[in-house]
Design a protein around this motif. Structure first.
Motif, mmCIF file in Angstrom:
data_model
loop_
_atom_site.group_PDB
_atom_site.id
_atom_site.type_symbol
_atom_site.label_atom_id
_atom_site.label_comp_id
_atom_site.label_asym_id
_atom_site.label_seq_id
_atom_site.Cartn_x
_atom_site.Cartn_y
_atom_site.Cartn_z
ATOM 1 N N GLY A 113 0.805 -1.215 0.000
ATOM 2 C CA GLY A 113 0.000 0.000 0.000
ATOM 3 C C GLY A 113 0.837 1.262 0.000
ATOM 4 N N LEU A 114 1.888 1.280 0.842
ATOM 5 C CA LEU A 114 2.756 2.449 0.908
ATOM 6 C C LEU A 114 3.523 2.650 -0.389
ATOM 7 C CD1 LEU A 114 4.215 2.252 4.537
ATOM 8 C CD2 LEU A 114 2.557 3.898 3.643
ATOM 9 N N TYR A 115 3.992 1.555 -0.973
ATOM 10 C CA TYR A 115 4.723 1.660 -2.242
ATOM 11 C C TYR A 115 3.830 2.258 -3.322
ATOM 12 C CZ TYR A 115 7.298 0.287 -6.437
ATOM 13 O OH TYR A 115 7.962 0.304 -7.635
ATOM 14 N N ASP A 116 2.584 1.832 -3.351
ATOM 15 C CA ASP A 116 1.645 2.351 -4.342
ATOM 16 C C ASP A 116 1.418 3.849 -4.148
ATOM 17 O OD1 ASP A 116 -0.403 1.715 -6.494
ATOM 18 O OD2 ASP A 116 -1.716 2.577 -4.967
ATOM 19 N N ILE A 117 1.290 4.269 -2.889
ATOM 20 C CA ILE A 117 1.089 5.696 -2.604
ATOM 21 C C ILE A 117 2.296 6.511 -3.026
ATOM 22 C CG2 ILE A 117 0.878 7.383 -0.735
ATOM 23 C CD1 ILE A 117 -0.899 5.405 0.733
ATOM 24 N N LEU A 118 3.489 6.063 -2.625
ATOM 25 C CA LEU A 118 4.722 6.790 -2.953
ATOM 26 C C LEU A 118 4.952 6.826 -4.456
ATOM 27 C CD1 LEU A 118 7.081 5.444 -0.141
ATOM 28 C CD2 LEU A 118 6.046 7.719 -0.296
ATOM 29 N N LYS A 119 4.661 5.711 -5.120
ATOM 30 C CA LYS A 119 4.857 5.659 -6.572
ATOM 31 C C LYS A 119 3.949 6.655 -7.284
ATOM 32 C CE LYS A 119 3.306 2.127 -8.900
ATOM 33 N NZ LYS A 119 3.133 0.765 -9.483
ATOM 34 N N ARG A 120 2.712 6.772 -6.826
ATOM 35 C CA ARG A 120 1.777 7.716 -7.448
ATOM 36 C C ARG A 120 2.187 9.166 -7.176
ATOM 37 N NH1 ARG A 120 -3.060 5.381 -9.129
ATOM 38 N NH2 ARG A 120 -3.332 3.190 -8.546
ATOM 39 N N ARG A 121 2.643 9.429 -5.967
ATOM 40 C CA ARG A 121 3.004 10.806 -5.611
ATOM 41 C C ARG A 121 4.302 11.259 -6.269
ATOM 42 N NH1 ARG A 121 1.460 11.789 0.805
ATOM 43 N NH2 ARG A 121 -0.789 11.441 0.564
ATOM 44 N N TRP A 122 5.220 10.331 -6.480
ATOM 45 C CA TRP A 122 6.520 10.687 -7.037
ATOM 46 C C TRP A 122 6.580 10.578 -8.550
ATOM 47 C CZ3 TRP A 122 10.207 7.727 -3.132
ATOM 48 C CH2 TRP A 122 10.109 8.360 -1.872
ATOM 49 N N SER A 123 5.536 10.054 -9.173
ATOM 50 C CA SER A 123 5.527 9.907 -10.635
ATOM 51 C C SER A 123 5.421 11.269 -11.304
ATOM 52 C CB SER A 123 4.363 9.026 -11.087
ATOM 53 O OG SER A 123 4.507 7.707 -10.621
ATOM 54 N N ASP A 124 5.974 11.361 -12.484
ATOM 55 C CA ASP A 124 5.898 12.598 -13.254
ATOM 56 C C ASP A 124 4.436 12.897 -13.589
ATOM 57 O OD1 ASP A 124 5.874 13.855 -16.260
ATOM 58 O OD2 ASP A 124 7.579 14.604 -15.081
ATOM 59 N N SER A 125 4.005 14.100 -13.296
ATOM 60 C CA SER A 125 2.596 14.465 -13.486
ATOM 61 C C SER A 125 2.172 14.420 -14.943
ATOM 62 C CB SER A 125 2.333 15.875 -12.931
ATOM 63 O OG SER A 125 3.196 16.822 -13.552
ATOM 64 N N GLY A 126 3.115 14.641 -15.865
ATOM 65 C CA GLY A 126 2.782 14.631 -17.276
ATOM 66 C C GLY A 126 2.779 13.246 -17.882
ATOM 67 N N SER A 127 3.936 12.567 -17.798
ATOM 68 C CA SER A 127 4.074 11.243 -18.428
ATOM 69 C C SER A 127 3.625 10.103 -17.527
ATOM 70 C CB SER A 127 5.544 11.009 -18.817
ATOM 71 O OG SER A 127 6.378 11.006 -17.664
ATOM 72 N N GLY A 128 3.603 10.341 -16.220
ATOM 73 C CA GLY A 128 3.221 9.294 -15.284
ATOM 74 C C GLY A 128 4.325 8.298 -15.006
ATOM 75 N N SER A 129 5.533 8.541 -15.574
ATOM 76 C CA SER A 129 6.658 7.621 -15.379
ATOM 77 C C SER A 129 7.386 7.927 -14.071
ATOM 78 C CB SER A 129 7.634 7.725 -16.551
ATOM 79 O OG SER A 129 8.185 9.039 -16.626
ATOM 80 N N LEU A 130 8.111 6.925 -13.593
ATOM 81 C CA LEU A 130 8.875 7.062 -12.357
ATOM 82 C C LEU A 130 10.260 6.474 -12.572
ATOM 83 C CD1 LEU A 130 8.617 7.920 -9.319
ATOM 84 C CD2 LEU A 130 8.117 5.512 -8.837
ATOM 85 N N PRO A 131 11.320 7.267 -12.375
ATOM 86 C CA PRO A 131 12.681 6.752 -12.568
ATOM 87 C C PRO A 131 12.976 5.577 -11.640
ATOM 88 C CG PRO A 131 12.686 9.143 -12.394
ATOM 89 C CD PRO A 131 11.312 8.693 -12.001
ATOM 90 N N LEU A 132 13.902 4.705 -12.050
ATOM 91 C CA LEU A 132 14.235 3.513 -11.286
ATOM 92 C C LEU A 132 14.700 3.851 -9.877
ATOM 93 C CD1 LEU A 132 14.678 0.472 -11.045
ATOM 94 C CD2 LEU A 132 16.938 0.793 -12.088
ATOM 95 N N GLN A 133 15.517 4.900 -9.744
ATOM 96 C CA GLN A 133 16.019 5.240 -8.412
ATOM 97 C C GLN A 133 14.901 5.642 -7.454
ATOM 98 O OE1 GLN A 133 16.854 6.720 -11.248
ATOM 99 N NE2 GLN A 133 16.936 8.986 -11.085
ATOM 100 N N ARG A 134 13.844 6.249 -7.986
ATOM 101 C CA ARG A 134 12.703 6.606 -7.134
ATOM 102 C C ARG A 134 11.875 5.373 -6.789
ATOM 103 N NH1 ARG A 134 10.126 12.465 -8.958
ATOM 104 N NH2 ARG A 134 12.059 13.676 -8.742
ATOM 105 N N LYS A 135 11.797 4.431 -7.720
ATOM 106 C CA LYS A 135 11.123 3.167 -7.411
ATOM 107 C C LYS A 135 11.844 2.452 -6.266
ATOM 108 C CE LYS A 135 9.358 2.068 -12.078
ATOM 109 N NZ LYS A 135 10.170 2.855 -13.021
ATOM 110 N N ILE A 136 13.174 2.438 -6.349
ATOM 111 C CA ILE A 136 13.973 1.781 -5.303
ATOM 112 C C ILE A 136 13.795 2.485 -3.968
ATOM 113 C CG2 ILE A 136 16.327 1.257 -4.547
ATOM 114 C CD1 ILE A 136 17.060 0.877 -7.504
ATOM 115 N N ALA A 137 13.825 3.822 -3.997
ATOM 116 C CA ALA A 137 13.637 4.586 -2.764
ATOM 117 C C ALA A 137 12.262 4.323 -2.155
ATOM 118 C CB ALA A 137 13.808 6.083 -3.037
ATOM 119 N N ALA A 138 11.246 4.265 -2.992
ATOM 120 C CA ALA A 138 9.887 3.977 -2.511
ATOM 121 C C ALA A 138 9.826 2.582 -1.894
ATOM 122 C CB ALA A 138 8.885 4.093 -3.654
ATOM 123 N N GLY A 139 10.516 1.621 -2.522
ATOM 124 C CA GLY A 139 10.541 0.263 -2.001
ATOM 125 C C GLY A 139 11.261 0.164 -0.666
#
Length: 294
Positions: A113-139
């Motif tokens: 649940g937390l990963y999903d929240i962080l991934k949505r908040r940290w994703s680029d507002s335009g493209s919706g993509s999230l860099p790998l390093q931010r995925k790792i940080a969220a994890g």
């Protein structure tokens, strides 16, 4: 939206944890093999005196100066599974499954649940993509918080009364597993979809899941071995503990059994991580479709 992520992750985690529990049980028992402070029936040698007839017609008795015990060969996953079934029946493979379900309810529901929240908040507002390093940080963040919540159930699953023994190791392992597992799944899935290898279906989900399971197994196995031994060590009253901490356990394990001892149980680990991760993410994707309009 945030609450739905917890529900989706919780359902998928419980299904995956319960269905692969026997593999996890076998993995833990393999990792405990070779510890010098654990009783080993193969090392129990009978004191048999040597009796011989001497030249005077009498008998002479001599005791061996040293006793050499033949170490018991390490059993593989199939042998361990067979022993469990012989001793406890098929139900023995699901011993402690209630603690597994509790752990998934607390730990995995929180981290997913937390990963999903962080991934949505940290994703680029335009493209919706999230860099790998931010995925790792969220994890890392989600895994650490999830482990802190679920540690008592994790210890109970391994049969220890002290609910918070080894909690630091549990948190470290959970951070590594969550970061490697969830981040690699999202990354591999995105690569497959972007390159048009496959569509967003079961094939993509299974492929990304296997990749994520392998990465998680490789990165977490050394910590998993140390965590298991620290949390399962038997401390007698008035006696010193076999290990003073995680580092001491790692050093003693490597000295006594070699560096590859840190990857003891890797075959059942990857055998469990693969199916677990596949069931986890395939179930998660299906639950997301069912709850899409809610």
């Amino acid at each position: 939206m945030g609450l739905k992520g917890f529900v989706e992750g919780g359902i998928a985690s419980i299904v995956a944890g319960a269905s692969t529990h026997p593999l996890d049980l076998i993995k833990v028992r393999m990792q405990l093999q070779g510890e010098p402070h654990l009783p080993n029936p193969a090392l129990q040698v009978a004191y048999r005196p040597a009796v011989s007839l001497n030249s005077a017609g009498g008998y002479s008795i001599s005791l061996p100066e040293t006793l050499h015990a033949k170490a018991q060969p390490r059993a593989g996953p199939v042998s361990i599974a067979a022993r469990i079934v012989q001793a406890e029946g098929v139900a023995g493979l699901f011993s402690g499954v209630s603690a597994t379900i509790l752990r998934q309810t607390l730990y995995s529901t929180t981290r997913m649940g937390l990963y999903d929240i962080l991934k949505r908040r940290w994703s680029d507002s335009g493209s919706g993509s999230l860099p790998l390093q931010r995925k790792i940080a969220a994890g890392l963040i989600a895994g650490g918080i999830g482990a802190a919540v679920g540690n008592p159930a994790d210890v109970a699953m391994e049969g220890i009364a002290s609910l918070w023994r080894g909690s630091g190791l549990t948190v470290n392992r959970a951070m590594i597993v969550t970061a490697s597992q969830l981040a690699s799944y999202d990354q591999v899935k995105e690569m497959i979809l972007e390159r048009g290898v496959m569509g967003d279906g079961i094939g993509t989900h299974v492929t990304a899941s296997f990749a994520a399971g392998f990465v998680a197994a490789v990165t977490s196995n050394p910590i998993d071995v140390i965590k298991t031994r620290v949390m399962n060590m038997n401390v007698e009253p008035g006696a010193a503990a076999p290990y003073s901490g995680a580092l001491d356990c790692a050093v003693k394990t490597v000295r006594a059994e070699g560096v590859m001892a840190l990857y003891k149980g890797f075959i059942p680990t990857i055998s469990r991580q693969g199916p677990f991760t596949v069931v986890l993410f395939v179930t998660l994707e299906q639950v997301r479709k069912l709850l899409k309009d809610l």
